[in-house]
Design a protein around this motif. Structure first.
Motif, PDB file in Angstrom:
ATOM      1  N   LEU A  69       0.830  -1.213   0.000  1.00 51.90           N
ATOM      2  CA  LEU A  69       0.000   0.000   0.000  1.00 51.90           C
ATOM      3  C   LEU A  69       0.861   1.257   0.000  1.00 51.90           C
ATOM      4  CD1 LEU A  69      -2.924  -0.971   2.405  1.00 51.90           C
ATOM      5  CD2 LEU A  69      -3.077  -0.448  -0.039  1.00 51.90           C
ATOM      6  N   SER A  70       1.951   1.228   0.744  1.00 50.82           N
ATOM      7  CA  SER A  70       2.874   2.363   0.772  1.00 50.82           C
ATOM      8  C   SER A  70       3.514   2.573  -0.595  1.00 50.82           C
ATOM      9  CB  SER A  70       3.947   2.125   1.828  1.00 50.82           C
ATOM     10  OG  SER A  70       4.921   3.124   1.772  1.00 50.82           O
ATOM     11  N   GLN A  71       3.919   1.484  -1.234  1.00 45.17           N
ATOM     12  CA  GLN A  71       4.513   1.581  -2.575  1.00 45.17           C
ATOM     13  C   GLN A  71       3.504   2.108  -3.582  1.00 45.17           C
ATOM     14  OE1 GLN A  71       5.976  -2.366  -3.337  1.00 45.17           O
ATOM     15  NE2 GLN A  71       7.915  -2.026  -2.262  1.00 45.17           N
ATOM     16  N   LEU A  72       2.256   1.637  -3.461  1.00 43.95           N
ATOM     17  CA  LEU A  72       1.208   2.094  -4.376  1.00 43.95           C
ATOM     18  C   LEU A  72       0.949   3.588  -4.203  1.00 43.95           C
ATOM     19  CD1 LEU A  72      -0.968   1.431  -6.475  1.00 43.95           C
ATOM     20  CD2 LEU A  72      -2.502   0.900  -4.563  1.00 43.95           C
ATOM     21  N   LYS A  73       0.907   4.040  -2.967  1.00 41.48           N
ATOM     22  CA  LYS A  73       0.704   5.468  -2.706  1.00 41.48           C
ATOM     23  C   LYS A  73       1.845   6.285  -3.305  1.00 41.48           C
ATOM     24  CE  LYS A  73       0.203   8.826   0.978  1.00 41.48           C
ATOM     25  NZ  LYS A  73       0.404   9.113   2.374  1.00 41.48           N
ATOM     26  N   GLN A  80       3.842   5.424  -5.768  1.00 44.10           N
ATOM     27  CA  GLN A  80       3.750   5.331  -7.226  1.00 44.10           C
ATOM     28  C   GLN A  80       2.669   6.279  -7.758  1.00 44.10           C
ATOM     29  OE1 GLN A  80       2.543   1.463  -8.598  1.00 44.10           O
ATOM     30  NE2 GLN A  80       3.374   1.796 -10.643  1.00 44.10           N
ATOM     31  N   ASN A  81       1.540   6.332  -7.095  1.00 47.12           N
ATOM     32  CA  ASN A  81       0.457   7.219  -7.521  1.00 47.12           C
ATOM     33  C   ASN A  81       0.869   8.689  -7.413  1.00 47.12           C
ATOM     34  OD1 ASN A  81      -1.292   5.177  -8.214  1.00 47.12           O
ATOM     35  ND2 ASN A  81      -2.348   5.165  -6.248  1.00 47.12           N
ATOM     36  N   GLU A  82       1.606   9.030  -6.366  1.00 51.05           N
ATOM     37  CA  GLU A  82       2.085  10.401  -6.220  1.00 51.05           C
ATOM     38  C   GLU A  82       3.047  10.766  -7.342  1.00 51.05           C
ATOM     39  OE1 GLU A  82       3.689  10.400  -2.265  1.00 51.05           O
ATOM     40  OE2 GLU A  82       1.721  10.614  -1.331  1.00 51.05           O
ATOM     41  N   ARG A  83       3.965   9.843  -7.670  1.00 51.77           N
ATOM     42  CA  ARG A  83       4.916  10.103  -8.771  1.00 51.77           C
ATOM     43  C   ARG A  83       4.176  10.245 -10.094  1.00 51.77           C
ATOM     44  NH1 ARG A  83       7.742   5.956  -6.241  1.00 51.77           N
ATOM     45  NH2 ARG A  83       7.288   4.537  -7.960  1.00 51.77           N
ATOM     46  N   ARG A  84       3.159   9.399 -10.313  1.00 47.19           N
ATOM     47  CA  ARG A  84       2.364   9.467 -11.542  1.00 47.19           C
ATOM     48  C   ARG A  84       1.644  10.804 -11.628  1.00 47.19           C
ATOM     49  NH1 ARG A  84      -2.539   6.415 -10.941  1.00 47.19           N
ATOM     50  NH2 ARG A  84      -3.159   8.436 -10.161  1.00 47.19           N
ATOM     51  N   ASP A  85       1.052  11.235 -10.520  1.00 53.14           N
ATOM     52  CA  ASP A  85       0.325  12.506 -10.522  1.00 53.14           C
ATOM     53  C   ASP A  85       1.250  13.681 -10.813  1.00 53.14           C
ATOM     54  OD1 ASP A  85      -2.000  11.122 -10.001  1.00 53.14           O
ATOM     55  OD2 ASP A  85      -2.052  11.618  -7.863  1.00 53.14           O
TER      56      ASP A  85
END
Length: 153
Positions: A31-35, A37-42
């Motif tokens: 979940l931490s990695q996904l968060k 990754q989503n921040e970097r994508r945004d």
């Protein structure tokens, strides 16, 4: 009582607790990695949209000032608008109908190096057609361009 349970049952309970703790740890890491990754994508999407916006504004200003042919600008703007990543509905074809109308009328015409593959008479015919569309749609395209500049500034 509790002491009446066999030792292997205690072992199974302990192993179950260890497995649950390990799975909870792994789930937390994922979940931490996904968060992250989503921040970097945004951030990447935001930077991309910023560059697209700069190009859109530059082309729209040059069209408004008569420095860029309306047909060429319409082709470029429609493509750049389609490349933007947005959360909600985009509806650019409804907000800027004249730009999209011009795009639809001329998108089949060759550009750049592809023009060299056609006979000069055919190129002249397409240029005359394109220029006719520019004259026909000029006021509407310029209105769209000015609205676009308001929307993107």
């Amino acid at each position: 009582m509790m002491t009446d349970m066999p030792w292997w049952l205690w072992l199974l309970i302990a192993l179950g607790a260890i497995v649950i703790a390990a799975l909870a740890f792994i789930a937390g890491r994922l979940l931490s990695q996904l968060k992250s990754q989503n921040e970097r994508r945004d951030v990447a999407i935001g930077q991309r949209n910023e560059r697209l916006q700069e190009s859109i504004v530059t082309i729209a200003k040059s069209m408004d000032q008569g420095q860029c042919p309306l047909s060429e600008g319409a082709l470029r703007l429609v493509v750049l608008l389609d490349l933007r990543v947005e959360r909600g509905p985009r509806a650019y074809s409804e907000r800027y109908p004249a730009l999209h109308d011009m795009y639809e009328r001329i998108k089949h015409m060759p550009t750049h190096g592809a023009r060299k593959e056609y006979p000069k008479a055919e190129i002249r015919k397409m240029d005359d057609e394109r220029e006719g569309y520019e004259k026909e749609l000029e006021d509407a395209i310029l209105a769209d361009v000015r609205q676009l500049l308001k929307d993107f500034n």
